[in-house]
Design an enzyme around this catalytic site. Structure first.
Site, PDB file in Angstrom:
ATOM      1  N   THR A   8      37.539  24.974  25.103  1.00  0.00           N
ATOM      2  CA  THR A   8      37.509  26.410  25.382  1.00  0.00           C
ATOM      3  C   THR A   8      36.360  27.091  24.655  1.00  0.00           C
ATOM      4  O   THR A   8      35.646  27.923  25.228  1.00  0.00           O
ATOM      5  CB  THR A   8      38.832  27.064  24.952  1.00  0.00           C
ATOM      6  OG1 THR A   8      39.909  26.414  25.623  1.00  0.00           O
ATOM      7  CG2 THR A   8      38.852  28.546  25.292  1.00  0.00           C
ATOM      8  N   TYR A  18      47.295  30.433  34.344  1.00  0.00           N
ATOM      9  CA  TYR A  18      47.370  31.403  35.434  1.00  0.00           C
ATOM     10  C   TYR A  18      48.479  31.089  36.436  1.00  0.00           C
ATOM     11  O   TYR A  18      49.250  31.965  36.813  1.00  0.00           O
ATOM     12  CB  TYR A  18      46.028  31.537  36.176  1.00  0.00           C
ATOM     13  CG  TYR A  18      46.020  32.651  37.205  1.00  0.00           C
ATOM     14  CD1 TYR A  18      46.031  33.984  36.807  1.00  0.00           C
ATOM     15  CD2 TYR A  18      46.045  32.361  38.562  1.00  0.00           C
ATOM     16  CE1 TYR A  18      46.057  35.005  37.738  1.00  0.00           C
ATOM     17  CE2 TYR A  18      46.068  33.381  39.498  1.00  0.00           C
ATOM     18  CZ  TYR A  18      46.082  34.693  39.085  1.00  0.00           C
ATOM     19  OH  TYR A  18      46.120  35.699  40.008  1.00  0.00           O
ATOM     20  N   TYR A  39      46.766  19.922  25.187  1.00  0.00           N
ATOM     21  CA  TYR A  39      46.340  21.135  24.485  1.00  0.00           C
ATOM     22  C   TYR A  39      47.254  22.279  24.889  1.00  0.00           C
ATOM     23  O   TYR A  39      47.267  22.685  26.048  1.00  0.00           O
ATOM     24  CB  TYR A  39      44.882  21.451  24.816  1.00  0.00           C
ATOM     25  CG  TYR A  39      44.309  22.667  24.106  1.00  0.00           C
ATOM     26  CD1 TYR A  39      44.922  23.241  23.002  1.00  0.00           C
ATOM     27  CD2 TYR A  39      43.119  23.236  24.548  1.00  0.00           C
ATOM     28  CE1 TYR A  39      44.392  24.338  22.358  1.00  0.00           C
ATOM     29  CE2 TYR A  39      42.573  24.345  23.915  1.00  0.00           C
ATOM     30  CZ  TYR A  39      43.204  24.893  22.817  1.00  0.00           C
ATOM     31  OH  TYR A  39      42.676  25.995  22.186  1.00  0.00           O
ATOM     32  N   ARG A  89      46.311  31.779  25.602  1.00  0.00           N
ATOM     33  CA  ARG A  89      45.255  31.739  26.620  1.00  0.00           C
ATOM     34  C   ARG A  89      45.800  31.371  28.001  1.00  0.00           C
ATOM     35  O   ARG A  89      45.315  31.863  29.010  1.00  0.00           O
ATOM     36  CB  ARG A  89      44.169  30.733  26.228  1.00  0.00           C
ATOM     37  CG  ARG A  89      43.231  31.222  25.146  1.00  0.00           C
ATOM     38  CD  ARG A  89      42.109  30.218  24.932  1.00  0.00           C
ATOM     39  NE  ARG A  89      41.117  30.710  23.989  1.00  0.00           N
ATOM     40  CZ  ARG A  89      40.070  31.458  24.307  1.00  0.00           C
ATOM     41  NH1 ARG A  89      39.876  31.824  25.564  1.00  0.00           N
ATOM     42  NH2 ARG A  89      39.213  31.846  23.389  1.00  0.00           N
ATOM     43  N   LYS A 136      47.071  18.990  20.657  1.00  0.00           N
ATOM     44  CA  LYS A 136      46.468  20.083  19.907  1.00  0.00           C
ATOM     45  C   LYS A 136      47.372  21.284  20.108  1.00  0.00           C
ATOM     46  O   LYS A 136      47.487  21.803  21.212  1.00  0.00           O
ATOM     47  CB  LYS A 136      45.044  20.367  20.401  1.00  0.00           C
ATOM     48  CG  LYS A 136      44.372  21.541  19.702  1.00  0.00           C
ATOM     49  CD  LYS A 136      43.018  21.861  20.326  1.00  0.00           C
ATOM     50  CE  LYS A 136      42.409  23.101  19.673  1.00  0.00           C
ATOM     51  NZ  LYS A 136      41.134  23.511  20.323  1.00  0.00           N
ATOM     52  N   ILE A 158      41.468  20.774  15.057  1.00  0.00           N
ATOM     53  CA  ILE A 158      40.294  20.966  15.912  1.00  0.00           C
ATOM     54  C   ILE A 158      39.916  22.427  15.738  1.00  0.00           C
ATOM     55  O   ILE A 158      40.598  23.321  16.212  1.00  0.00           O
ATOM     56  CB  ILE A 158      40.584  20.612  17.380  1.00  0.00           C
ATOM     57  CG1 ILE A 158      40.885  19.117  17.506  1.00  0.00           C
ATOM     58  CG2 ILE A 158      39.382  20.981  18.259  1.00  0.00           C
ATOM     59  CD1 ILE A 158      41.262  18.666  18.904  1.00  0.00           C
TER      60      ILE A 158
END
Length: 288
Positions: free
Chosen positions: A46, A109, A135, A140, A164, A206
């Site tokens: 990202t 989304y 992830y 987000r 993650k 990360i």
């Protein structure tokens, strides 16, 4: 997956003022990360603004990064999205030498159910030639990968080796650590909670702020790995304010501005992102 233990950094993608990829600055940034002690790099997560890069640009960045790293530290490629068929195709076709794993963000989304998330990663696991790192970043994506879904995926697919985690839920972190199979790794996906997550049993971070402060982030992770939380706490506290400023107007605009102050290219981001405002710039300068 010893390659993904310790400190990893989600590399920014430097751009020239006209928005084209700045490969010269990317090379200097890669060298900086390696020389300052980062354990591995994530290319086009990202923070790398992967959503705004064309397929040709992505391939160029991955190939360039692998060439410049030249096997000195492990590399992870970010490949994720909300069109399962397209992501499966991209992962099946990914064959760039030098990478040890794929980091794949959960679908955004569309807001899939937990079963939809499971089936998405099942399809990826069926074609992936490299190990998969899940992830989870609900802030987000608009959806959470539950601990139960993570554990189910970890048990069902041996090539899903880590997650993650950026959900912010310590109850969720604890469930994963308790119920996942031996060897499945929990990785912090949020700089400010690296220390407490590693105290629970996470294997590392990360990082975003590691782009600008790789030595400090690497030292923090290594101290935590050796259970020296007193010394780690000093670094943790020093990084808190600058880390907050990195995100106050969105990622990676903040950390790109810090990198610019350190001589690493411009702070150009691609729309719909925009550079940080003057007030935040002044606050960053004060912290620097």
């Amino acid at each position: 997956m010893k390659e993904i233990q310790g400190a990893g950094v989600a590399l920014v993608t430097p751009f020239h003022a006209d928005g084209t990829v700045d490969f010269e600055t990317l090379e200097r940034l890669i060298t900086f990360q390696i020389e300052e002690g980062m354990d591995y790099l994530v290319s086009l997560g990202t923070t790398g603004e992967v959503a705004t890069l064309s397929s040709e640009e992505r391939k160029q960045v991955w190939e360039f990064t692998a060439e410049k790293v030249d096997g000195r530290i492990p590399l992870v490629a970010g490949i994720g999205g909300n069109n399962t068929a397209e992501i499966v195709k991209q992962i099946a076709e990914f064959n760039i030498p030098g990478f040890c794993a794929i980091l794949s963000v959960s679908p955004y989304y569309n807001k899939p159910t937990q079963e939809g998330i499971y089936q998405h990663y099942k399809a990826i696991a069926a074609v992936a030639k490299l190990p998969i790192i899940l992830y989870n970043v609900p802030g987000r994506t608009g959806g959470n990968i539950s601990a139960a879904t993570t554990v189910r995926l970890a048990h069902d697919f041996k090539n899903i080796v880590a997650i993650k985690e950026a959900s912010g839920s310590f109850a969720q972190f604890s469930e994963i650590l308790r119920d996942a199979p031996e060897g499945f790794a929990l990785i912090s996906g949020d700089d400010p909670v690296t220390l407490p997550m590693m105290a629970l049993g996470a294997v590392g971070i990360i990082s975003v702020v590691g782009n600008a402060y790789p030595r400090e982030v690497a030292r923090l992770a290594h101290l935590c790995a050796h259970a020296d939380f007193t010394a780690a706490r000093v670094i943790h506290n020093r990084l808190l304010a600058i880390t907050d400023l990195c995100f106050v107007e969105g990622n990676p605009a903040g950390v790109k501005y810090i990198l610019k102050q350190k001589g690493f290219g411009t702070d150009t981001v691609r729309l719909p992102l925009v550079p940080i405002g003057d007030a935040t710039k002044e606050k960053i300068k004060a912290q620097l």
